[in-house]
Motif scaffolding. Structure first.
Motif, PDB file in Angstrom:
ATOM      1  N   LEU A 124       0.827  -1.221   0.000  1.00  0.00           N
ATOM      2  CA  LEU A 124       0.000   0.000   0.000  1.00  0.00           C
ATOM      3  C   LEU A 124       0.857   1.266   0.000  1.00  0.00           C
ATOM      4  O   LEU A 124       0.462   2.285  -0.572  1.00  0.00           O
ATOM      5  N   ALA A 125       2.020   1.179   0.638  1.00  0.00           N
ATOM      6  CA  ALA A 125       2.889   2.362   0.704  1.00  0.00           C
ATOM      7  C   ALA A 125       3.350   2.805  -0.677  1.00  0.00           C
ATOM      8  O   ALA A 125       3.673   3.969  -0.906  1.00  0.00           O
ATOM      9  N   ILE A 172       1.490   2.701  -3.365  1.00  0.00           N
ATOM     10  CA  ILE A 172       0.382   3.188  -4.206  1.00  0.00           C
ATOM     11  C   ILE A 172       0.017   4.607  -3.804  1.00  0.00           C
ATOM     12  O   ILE A 172      -0.265   4.879  -2.638  1.00  0.00           O
ATOM     13  N   SER A 173       0.051   5.498  -4.767  1.00  0.00           N
ATOM     14  CA  SER A 173      -0.259   6.889  -4.422  1.00  0.00           C
ATOM     15  C   SER A 173      -1.750   7.162  -4.568  1.00  0.00           C
ATOM     16  O   SER A 173      -2.383   7.761  -3.719  1.00  0.00           O
ATOM     17  N   ALA A 174      -2.326   6.692  -5.655  1.00  0.00           N
ATOM     18  CA  ALA A 174      -3.762   6.926  -5.873  1.00  0.00           C
ATOM     19  C   ALA A 174      -4.236   5.913  -6.900  1.00  0.00           C
ATOM     20  O   ALA A 174      -3.424   5.379  -7.659  1.00  0.00           O
ATOM     21  N   VAL A 175      -5.513   5.653  -6.918  1.00  0.00           N
ATOM     22  CA  VAL A 175      -6.020   4.757  -7.964  1.00  0.00           C
ATOM     23  C   VAL A 175      -7.038   5.514  -8.813  1.00  0.00           C
ATOM     24  O   VAL A 175      -7.805   6.323  -8.311  1.00  0.00           O
ATOM     25  N   PHE A 185      -8.627  -3.767  -5.203  1.00  0.00           N
ATOM     26  CA  PHE A 185      -9.378  -3.586  -3.957  1.00  0.00           C
ATOM     27  C   PHE A 185      -9.685  -2.105  -3.716  1.00  0.00           C
ATOM     28  O   PHE A 185     -10.811  -1.727  -3.372  1.00  0.00           O
ATOM     29  N   LEU A 186      -8.664  -1.274  -3.904  1.00  0.00           N
ATOM     30  CA  LEU A 186      -8.840   0.157  -3.625  1.00  0.00           C
ATOM     31  C   LEU A 186      -9.849   0.809  -4.565  1.00  0.00           C
ATOM     32  O   LEU A 186     -10.596   1.703  -4.169  1.00  0.00           O
ATOM     33  N   GLU A 224     -13.173  -0.149  -3.219  1.00  0.00           N
ATOM     34  CA  GLU A 224     -13.438   0.610  -1.998  1.00  0.00           C
ATOM     35  C   GLU A 224     -13.859   2.036  -2.326  1.00  0.00           C
ATOM     36  O   GLU A 224     -14.751   2.593  -1.719  1.00  0.00           O
ATOM     37  N   ARG A 225     -13.165   2.577  -3.307  1.00  0.00           N
ATOM     38  CA  ARG A 225     -13.487   3.958  -3.710  1.00  0.00           C
ATOM     39  C   ARG A 225     -14.923   4.036  -4.204  1.00  0.00           C
ATOM     40  O   ARG A 225     -15.660   4.944  -3.856  1.00  0.00           O
TER      41      ARG A 225
END
Lengths: 356, 317
Positions: free
Chosen positions: A29-30, A32-35, A242-243, A246-247
């Motif tokens: 996760l560290a 990944i800045s944004a999806v 996943f992110l 979630e978004r």
């Protein structure tokens, strides 16, 4: 107590594995800045109040492509980009590749000024305007309409009110009969004082609706989800998928107060669509008035819109050309599940082409 | 518990602590922005910490009591009780009055010093001012709402208690019957989750649950509505526009907008009708003209034929 098969040694191994997963997950996760979501290129062709109508051109080189444009009407709950979550999970992209010209309504985010916006406005103003704009942009007399979930219910109402505008209708995971035995959501809202809720909050907060959806599987979507998470986020690809989801889950607009009141009271509580008692604006909405071909797609494991709530449509509409397709998936899996991704876009485009 | 076991548990807990610190720092360094509805590492870190603590504590208890079967039964029951407690706490969080609302209620109910009121009432028990009576009535209503909320919450909790008990009983029975083979604490938790959700799904389909769920939702909304209403009165008294007044304006605006829309649509359809009429007239005229042209053509043809025949006649000797 013969079923307990662990001891101190196994526990130690289990904890070590849990921590390893947690550590890897944190490292992943560290990085990944944004999806990003909604990767498919589109052109905004119409803006009206909060809504935007986006155009996604189909591949012109496809020989057997429907010439009638397809307008997608998503639910007022959550956001339309479930249909274009990422390049690998995009119903829009796949339909475009099959040559289908698509127009998608983005309802936007209702705010305080939309407190009194009602279903009459959504159908007889917003959706009607989008249909007109689509026809104008595509140079077509009629459109194909695809409604998703609550958007499917709205699409049914619209088609009943304006049958001459719709060539073919597709409904996906759409509730029709709100009083079937398996409809838990409907049972949950049965005793809610909707007038009180709307008078108290004005617009209904999206977070409140999310809480209701989560409450349908409190453990699976609560503590168990947290505990399972490290295992599911071991690689950047898994984490990004996943992110994105979630978004989407957390991107839930507030619902315009009056429209929410009418939808819950008329559909969920009183089941007026099935009882032939529904009136929107000054017009009666009768499913029997729908005579165009209908393609009704539902998920066999859908716990939000159980299959029987969707399948009820077949016996209520006036058309003789009614097709049903069951997808072995839940409410969301119908759009992003592996099986659905492989079969559904082709099924839709072929169904449309054969009725073009 | 042997010293060796103590050591691994301690080592695990130390590792857990270090990991969670790592997670906390992640929320600061990561580009993930919880504000945009993204995953919130800090929130996740707090949740997973709670669950890992719970599992570690269960692991510790298990290693201390693992020797005899009766102890395992006790341990299993206490594990389910712990899960159950956690589940109940999570469920309750959704129905707890938000702190700020509770504070607002307290402020409203105590907006005038009670002592002074009681003193006034004591000195003039039969003649209270309108203002005092309003305040008393409002306070009474607020208290009634609070009591109704507490009752609804108690009823609701009772259902959750029953769901937990039923889920625990089912799981215990499955384990005793040998239907379940559990090889880790995570697996135990998963079985608990599945069983709980299955029992819950049955219960929430009942009219009783629907009624209790409606009651707790409505009572919370009543409290919020009461707070809004009181706040509105204060705001209005200060000469500002209240929420109710703003709503009235917007409702009028919405009605006007609908009227404008209807007029526009009617205009468009009458324009359309007028245009259609015009096109129809033009088409009729055109078709009449075509008929006239046909007649004229026919006449010309006849005339031409007559002329030709006349010319031929005149050319004859």
């Amino acid at each position: 107590m013969s079923g307990l098969k662990f001891d101190a040694e196994l526990l130690e191994t289990e904890f070590k594995e849990l921590y390893r997963q947690l550590s890897t997950c944190a490292d992943t996760l560290a990085k990944i800045s944004a999806v990003e979501v909604a990767p498919t290129q589109s052109e905004s062709i119409f803006h009206y109040d909060k809504l935007t109508l986006n155009f996604y051109p189909g591949d012109r080189s496809v020989s057997e492509r429907p010439s009638t444009p397809l307008l997608i009407c998503y639910a007022l709950v959550n956001r339309w980009y479930m249909l274009d979550l990422d390049a690998g999970r995009s119903l829009i992209q796949r339909l475009n590749a099959l040559g289908v010209d698509i127009y998608v309504i983005d309802w936007g985010y209702p705010d305080r000024t939309d407190r009194f916006t009602d279903l009459d406005d959504y159908l007889n103003d917003y959706l009607l305007s989008c249909v007109e704009q689509t026809c104008q942009h595509a140079g077509a007399e009629q459109i194909n309409l695809l409604g998703v979930c609550q958007g499917g219910t709205l699409s049914l109402c619209f088609t009943a009110l304006y049958p001459e505008r719709i060539k073919n209708l597709i409904t996906m995971v759409t509730p029709v009969d709100f009083h079937t035995a398996e409809n838990i959501l409907s049972r949950l809202v049965r005793n809610i004082d909707v007038d009180l809720a709307v008078n108290t909050f004005g617009n209904i907060p999206g977070s409140m609706l999310n809480q209701v959806f989560r409450s349908l599987s409190p453990m699976k979507l609560g503590p168990q989800k947290t505990l399972d998470l490290p295992k599911q986020l071991q690689t950047p690809e898994q984490a990004e998928a996943f992110l994105r989801m979630e978004r989407w889950i957390n991107d839930s607009p507030d619902l315009a107060g009056s429209a929410y009141r009418e939808f819950v009271q008329w559909f969920f509580q009183q089941n007026q669509l099935v009882a032939n008692q529904l009136q929107i604006g000054s017009e009666a909405v009768r499913l029997a008035d729908i005579r165009c071909p209908i393609f009704n797609i539902y998920g066999t494991q859908d716990h939000l819109v159980p299959p029987c709530a969707s399948k009820a449509l077949g016996s209520l509409v006036g058309t003789t050309d009614y097709t049903e397709q069951a997808i072995e998936a839940g409410h969301i899996g119908v759009f992003v599940g592996n099986r659905a991704r492989k079969t559904l876009p082709l099924a839709i485009s072929q169904w449309l082409y054969s009725r073009d | 518990m042997s010293e060796q076991q103590n050591a691994w548990l301690q080592a695990l807990l130390d590792q857990q602590k270090a990991l969670l610190e790592h997670w906390s720092s992640l929320s600061a360094s990561s580009g993930l922005n919880p504000e945009t509805g993204m995953f919130n590492p800090q929130h996740f870190s707090a949740n997973i910490q709670q669950q890992l603590d719970q599992l570690a504590s269960l692991g510790e208890q298990f290693t201390q009591q693992q020797t005899a079967s009766p102890h395992q039964v006790e341990w299993f029951k206490s594990a389910l009780a712990l899960f159950s407690q956690q589940t109940l706490a999570d469920q309750l969080a959704a129905w707890k009055i938000p702190d700020e609302l509770l504070q607002a209620l307290q402020n409203q109910l105590h907006s005038q010093p009670l002592d002074a009121h009681f003193q006034k009432l004591a000195s003039t028990p039969f003649f209270a001012s309108t203002e005092q009576l309003d305040w008393q009535q409002r306070s009474q209503r607020g208290l009634n709402h609070l009591e109704a909320y507490q009752q609804a919450l108690a009823d609701y909790l009772e259902i959750y208690q029953q769901i937990s008990e039923q889920a625990s009983a089912q799981l215990l029975q499955q384990l005793n019957n040998g239907e379940l083979q559990i090889e880790s604490l995570s697996e135990l938790h998963r079985h608990w989750s599945n069983t709980y959700d299955a029992v819950y799904a049955d219960v929430i389909s009942t009219p009783n649950y629907s009624q209790k769920h409606g009651a707790i939702s409505n009572q919370i909304n009543q409290l919020i509505a009461f707070t809004n209403e009181t706040r509105d009165q204060h705001i209005q008294a200060l000469g500002f526009v209240s929420r109710t007044e703003l709503d009235q304006v917007m409702q009028r605006q919405h009605k006007l907008r609908k009227e404008v829309r209807t007029v526009k649509r009617n205009q468009a359809s009458s324009d359309q009708a007028a245009l259609s009429g015009l096109i129809g007239d033009m088409q009729a005229t055109l078709s009449n003209m075509a008929a006239e042209i046909d007649t004229l053509k026919h006449e010309v043809k006849t005339l031409k034929a007559a002329l030709e025949s006349k010319e031929q006649d005149s050319e004859r000797p």
